[in-house]
Design a protein around this motif. Structure first.
Motif, PDB file in Angstrom:
ATOM      1  N   GLU A 127      -1.629   7.391   1.888  1.00 42.48           N
ATOM      2  CA  GLU A 127      -2.191   6.611   2.923  1.00 42.48           C
ATOM      3  C   GLU A 127      -3.472   6.769   3.582  1.00 42.48           C
ATOM      4  OE1 GLU A 127      -1.134   5.435   7.569  1.00 42.48           O
ATOM      5  OE2 GLU A 127      -0.458   7.496   6.818  1.00 42.48           O
ATOM      6  N   GLU A 146      -4.289  -2.150  -1.687  1.00 45.66           N
ATOM      7  CA  GLU A 146      -3.334  -2.967  -1.238  1.00 45.66           C
ATOM      8  C   GLU A 146      -2.369  -2.202  -0.280  1.00 45.66           C
ATOM      9  OE1 GLU A 146      -0.178  -1.416  -5.086  1.00 45.66           O
ATOM     10  OE2 GLU A 146      -0.875  -3.446  -4.770  1.00 45.66           O
ATOM     11  N   LEU A 147      -1.670  -3.011   0.551  1.00 46.01           N
ATOM     12  CA  LEU A 147      -0.720  -2.627   1.546  1.00 46.01           C
ATOM     13  C   LEU A 147       0.764  -2.173   1.004  1.00 46.01           C
ATOM     14  CD1 LEU A 147      -1.483  -5.017   4.457  1.00 46.01           C
ATOM     15  CD2 LEU A 147      -2.410  -2.652   4.090  1.00 46.01           C
ATOM     16  N   LYS A 149     -10.426  -2.696   3.280  1.00 48.58           N
ATOM     17  CA  LYS A 149      -9.105  -3.575   3.710  1.00 48.58           C
ATOM     18  C   LYS A 149      -8.525  -3.832   2.522  1.00 48.58           C
ATOM     19  CE  LYS A 149     -11.989  -7.661   3.552  1.00 48.58           C
ATOM     20  NZ  LYS A 149     -13.239  -7.249   2.992  1.00 48.58           N
ATOM     21  N   ALA A 150      -7.357  -4.274   2.285  1.00 41.20           N
ATOM     22  CA  ALA A 150      -6.546  -4.713   1.259  1.00 41.20           C
ATOM     23  C   ALA A 150      -7.637  -5.579   0.368  1.00 41.20           C
ATOM     24  CB  ALA A 150      -5.310  -5.404   1.685  1.00 41.20           C
ATOM     25  N   ASN A 152       3.860  -0.500   5.152  1.00 40.17           N
ATOM     26  CA  ASN A 152       2.887  -1.601   5.183  1.00 40.17           C
ATOM     27  C   ASN A 152       1.516  -1.111   5.719  1.00 40.17           C
ATOM     28  OD1 ASN A 152       2.266  -4.240   4.520  1.00 40.17           O
ATOM     29  ND2 ASN A 152       2.222  -4.867   6.728  1.00 40.17           N
ATOM     30  N   VAL A 153       1.215  -0.171   4.865  1.00 33.52           N
ATOM     31  CA  VAL A 153      -0.268   0.832   5.297  1.00 33.52           C
ATOM     32  C   VAL A 153      -1.093   0.803   4.068  1.00 33.52           C
ATOM     33  CG1 VAL A 153       0.729   2.149   7.150  1.00 33.52           C
ATOM     34  CG2 VAL A 153       1.031   2.709   4.551  1.00 33.52           C
ATOM     35  N   LEU A 154      -2.372   0.876   4.298  1.00 33.75           N
ATOM     36  CA  LEU A 154      -3.222   0.831   3.437  1.00 33.75           C
ATOM     37  C   LEU A 154      -2.955   2.129   2.426  1.00 33.75           C
ATOM     38  CD1 LEU A 154      -5.560  -1.150   2.635  1.00 33.75           C
ATOM     39  CD2 LEU A 154      -7.102   0.397   3.579  1.00 33.75           C
TER      40      LEU A 154
END
Length: 396
Positions: free
Chosen positions: A359, A47-48, A366-367, A297-299
């Motif tokens: 991170e 998730e982000l 991807k999310a 807002n990063v993975l």
């Protein structure tokens, strides 16, 4: 006899058929109830989110400016005008010492001034008379010089008496202790009737915090972390008195003077704090976190996923070998996804971490994707022994 044999043969055939049916039913039931391969692993859905990297230490809250009020003269405290937590203004009277001895000394000095003034008047008259007599040649030059010298000595004696008188009057004024700044009295170390002695050093009477709306934290950071702390970095901290409140500050100073205790080297980091409501009190313990980096807002993934390595049961024909250590690139790690019934490795770049989440930077994930975090303990144990996937039975 043949009939008996046929009956026995028929009986054994039925028994073997039942045994075969039971064995087949057991293996069929085991295959039917065996969980899928995915049940062997615990997954985490990517998730982000936000991640903050910080270093932590403990510190003590102190006033930004703490003024120590003392006295230059000795005496007995006869009056106290302020107490703990009182607000004072600059020049306000805090305490009063007994002035009796200093009043007497000031009066003595004033008398000495009057005596010196009288001696000066006499010296002036003698010098004037000597000049008149010398002009008429009634006295010698030496007698005139003596009169001039006595006049100068009388003037010097008067100046000395005036200076001593000024000193005594100043000390007389020091019996009234006044506040040098406006602020709050945080400490009072005297009581009425107590005698203070200002012999070698000025005794401490009061401690005044100039402005409790501005405070600072003196925190001790280990030498391993001090290289990453810079002036101006944001700081978050908490105190035990207000566990649900989050406070913020700014790094003001990284002091170069190291402190060594039991071979542990620490450095004092000063953090400025806004305290508009004055709820923070001097002396509180602050649990400080200096923020080194922030990403929004990063993975992000749990750190456990970065440490995970799949366990592969060795084959019976494989010879034991010493495992080779893989060279791990700095800032990189391997994550595993479940694909085609086996864990598939995916190399990723690792960014900042908050010791729980990290991170990651990759184009392959991807999310919403699921990664393997760890293996279920019972699944790992049974797969290693060649057994089924059922959890072991609890012994009674």
């Amino acid at each position: 006899m043949n009939i008996v044999k046929k009956m026995l043969l028929h009986k054994f055939t039925i028994i073997f058929a039942l045994i075969a049916l039971c064995i087949g039913g057991y293996y069929g039931w085991e295959e039917y109830t065996k969980p899928p391969l995915e049940a062997k692993y615990k997954f985490h859905t990517l998730e982000l989110g936000d991640v903050t990297q910080s270093v932590s230490a403990n510190g003590t809250l102190n006033p930004l400016v703490l003024v120590t009020v003392g006295t230059q003269v000795s005496g007995k405290v006869i009056k106290l005008y302020v107490d703990f937590n009182d607000r004072v203004e600059q020049g306000q009277i805090l305490a009063e010492l007994d002035p009796a001895l200093l009043d007497a000394q000031a009066a003595q000095s004033a008398a000495s001034v009057q005596s010196a003034e009288a001696s000066l008047e006499l010296a002036i008259a003698n010098e004037k008379r000597s000049r008149e007599l010398f002009s008429k040649e009634y006295i010698s030059k030496q007698e005139l010089d003596v009169s001039v010298q006595e006049l100068k000595a009388a003037r010097a004696a008067l100046n000395l008496a005036l200076a001593q008188s000024q000193k005594d009057r100043t000390n007389q004024g020091y019996t009234i202790v006044r506040s040098p700044v406006s602020g709050v009295v945080v400490d009072r170390q005297i009581d009425v009737g107590q005698t203070v002695a200002a012999s070698l050093s000025a005794p401490v009477l009061f401690k005044i915090a100039q402005d409790l709306r501005q405070m600072q934290i003196d925190s001790n950071f280990a030498e391993a972390d001090i290289g990453r702390i810079k002036v101006g970095q944001k700081v978050t901290f908490a105190v035990d008195a207000f566990p649900n409140n989050a406070f913020v500050g700014v790094v003001k100073q990284v002091r170069l003077n190291a402190t060594t205790v039991s071979n542990v080297v620490t450095y004092d980091v000063v953090v400025t704090v806004e305290n508009p409501d004055e709820i923070l009190i001097p002396g509180m313990t602050a649990y400080v976190n200096v923020i080194l980096a922030e990403k929004k807002n990063v993975l992000i993934v749990p750190n456990a996923a970065l440490r995970y390595k799949p366990t592969m049961p060795p084959s019976k024909d494989a010879k034991p070998t010493t495992p080779k250590k893989e060279k791990k690139e700095r800032g990189s790690a391997t994550l595993f996804v479940f694909e085609n019934g086996v864990p598939k490795p995916i190399k990723v770049s690792v960014g900042i971490s908050d010791n729980r989440m990290s991170e990651i930077i990759t184009d392959e994930l991807k999310a919403g994707d699921k990664i393997i975090v760890e293996e279920n303990k019972y699944s790992t144990a049974t797969s290693a022994t060649g057994g089924g996937s059922h959890p072991p039975m609890r012994p009674f």
